[in-house]
Design a protein around this motif. Structure first.
Motif, PDB file in Angstrom:
ATOM      1  N   PRO A   7      49.474  -5.285 -30.573  1.00 21.62           N
ATOM      2  CA  PRO A   7      50.201  -6.276 -29.769  1.00 21.62           C
ATOM      3  C   PRO A   7      49.595  -7.677 -29.810  1.00 21.62           C
ATOM      4  N   THR A   8      48.323  -7.801 -30.179  1.00 22.01           N
ATOM      5  CA  THR A   8      47.725  -9.138 -30.251  1.00 22.01           C
ATOM      6  C   THR A   8      47.888  -9.785 -31.622  1.00 22.01           C
ATOM      7  N   ALA A   9      48.397  -9.056 -32.610  1.00 21.10           N
ATOM      8  CA  ALA A   9      48.606  -9.633 -33.936  1.00 21.10           C
ATOM      9  C   ALA A   9      49.772 -10.621 -33.889  1.00 21.10           C
ATOM     10  N   LEU A  10      49.674 -11.687 -34.698  1.00 24.05           N
ATOM     11  CA  LEU A  10      50.739 -12.690 -34.787  1.00 24.05           C
ATOM     12  C   LEU A  10      51.397 -12.553 -36.155  1.00 24.05           C
ATOM     13  N   VAL A  11      52.599 -12.001 -36.162  1.00 26.37           N
ATOM     14  CA  VAL A  11      53.338 -11.780 -37.400  1.00 26.37           C
ATOM     15  C   VAL A  11      54.545 -12.700 -37.398  1.00 26.37           C
ATOM     16  N   ASP A  12      54.591 -13.632 -38.332  1.00 27.81           N
ATOM     17  CA  ASP A  12      55.709 -14.570 -38.401  1.00 27.81           C
ATOM     18  C   ASP A  12      57.003 -13.804 -38.660  1.00 27.81           C
ATOM     19  N   PRO A  13      58.095 -14.210 -38.019  1.00 30.11           N
ATOM     20  CA  PRO A  13      59.385 -13.518 -38.236  1.00 30.11           C
ATOM     21  C   PRO A  13      59.834 -13.524 -39.691  1.00 30.11           C
ATOM     22  N   GLY A  14      59.360 -14.500 -40.457  1.00 32.43           N
ATOM     23  CA  GLY A  14      59.754 -14.561 -41.861  1.00 32.43           C
ATOM     24  C   GLY A  14      58.979 -13.629 -42.772  1.00 32.43           C
ATOM     25  N   ALA A  15      57.903 -13.057 -42.278  1.00 33.27           N
ATOM     26  CA  ALA A  15      57.103 -12.147 -43.101  1.00 33.27           C
ATOM     27  C   ALA A  15      57.856 -10.848 -43.336  1.00 33.27           C
ATOM     28  N   ARG A  16      57.659 -10.283 -44.516  1.00 38.26           N
ATOM     29  CA  ARG A  16      58.293  -9.002 -44.844  1.00 38.26           C
ATOM     30  C   ARG A  16      57.216  -7.911 -44.787  1.00 38.26           C
ATOM     31  N   VAL A  17      57.276  -7.110 -43.746  1.00 37.30           N
ATOM     32  CA  VAL A  17      56.271  -6.088 -43.490  1.00 37.30           C
ATOM     33  C   VAL A  17      56.935  -4.718 -43.522  1.00 37.30           C
ATOM     34  N   HIS A  18      56.452  -3.848 -44.382  1.00 33.87           N
ATOM     35  CA  HIS A  18      57.017  -2.493 -44.487  1.00 33.87           C
ATOM     36  C   HIS A  18      56.775  -1.731 -43.191  1.00 33.87           C
TER      37      HIS A  18
END
Length: 280
Positions: A7-18
């Motif tokens: 929950p503390t990770a910052l993942v940009d909405p544009g990133a493609r994460v499997h």
């Protein structure tokens, strides 16, 4: 994906994460990042710019991938990136910088091991199965062949190459190309012999190892200049694939190749047998 991302990770909405990838606490994943299946990203990692992680990659805590190149000629906004091959392991606090040229890549192949605190600079190419040991510094535009091993605290001069299945001893200074299959060590690095142990572990047949030792003797024990030794290798030795590869590498060297040790340098009463004298 949500259950695998802290929950503390910052993942940009544009990133493609499997959906099968895992991202640790306080890690930052930029908008141009692609994370494949079964990738594990540790805590406090930063992935910025174009970063592509193939399936099964593991990134250790605190590593930074895709950072701005340490090159004064680099222009901010240049679209470039870092690619990591399948099942490569990048340990803690490694830095791998993106390329300097537009649409260029810093490439690390599949099945590699990059140990903690090492640095791979912009525009480098690392072949499949290579091992880079702790604190090694791989400077810009270097090339490392498949299954080569780079010892800890080793530094490479920009644009130098290390051939496939070569072994570079720890704390070495690589200021010329290291021919494939050779074992080098020192500051500057000099060729000590054929990497017999590594080739045996890799499954190279004994006949091919023996021919490589013949090539080594012509290159480093005959007293001939590299090009003259190369002519004899091509005319006298069978054209087995490793010999052809060695010959092509030396012929393509633009910055010279590592030479032999100076005669008598550092030699005392007890001289350790060189690796080419080992059982093949």
């Amino acid at each position: 994906m949500a259950d695998a991302v802290h929950p503390t990770a910052l993942v940009d909405p544009g990133a493609r994460v499997h959906p099968a990838a895992r991202i640790g606490a306080f890690s930052i994943i930029g908008p141009a990042v692609t994370v494949g299946a079964d990738v594990e990203i540790g805590h406090h990692c930063v992935l910025e710019g174009r970063v592509e992680l193939a399936p099964g990659v593991k990134i250790g805590h605190g590593s930074i991938l895709g950072g701005r190149p340490q090159d004064l000629k680099f222009k901010e906004g240049t679209p470039s990136g870092v690619r990591i091959g399948a099942k490569t392991v990048v340990r803690e606090y490694v830095t791998i910088h993106r390329a300097t040229r537009a649409d260029g890549w810093t490439d690390v192949g599949a099945g590699c091991l990059v140990m903690a605190m090492s640095h791979i600079a912009h525009d480098c190419k690392v072949g499949d199965g290579a091992i880079i040991i702790n604190y090694a510094g791989i400077t810009g535009h270097c090339e490392i062949g498949e299954c080569a091993t780079i010892g800890g605290l080793t530094g490479m001069v920009p644009f130098t190459r290390i051939g496939a299945y070569a072994y570079v001893g720890g704390v070495s200074k690589v200021n010329a190309d290291v021919p494939p299959y050779m074992l080098v060590d020192g500051s500057p690095a000099v060729v000590r012999g054929v990497n017999v142990v590594g080739l045996r572990r890799a499954g190279m047949p004994a006949a091919e190892r023996r021919v490589l030792q013949d090539a080594y003797r012509l290159l480093y024990r005959s007293g001939l200049a590299p090009q003259k030794a190369l002519e004899r290798i091509r005319s006298e030795l069978p054209a087995l694939p490793p010999v052809v590869r060695l010959s092509e590498f030396i012929a393509g060297a633009r910055h010279g190749v590592c030479g032999p040790p100076r005669r008598g340098a550092g030699e005392g009463g007890d001289v350790t047998p060189e690796p080419e004298s080992e059982r093949v």
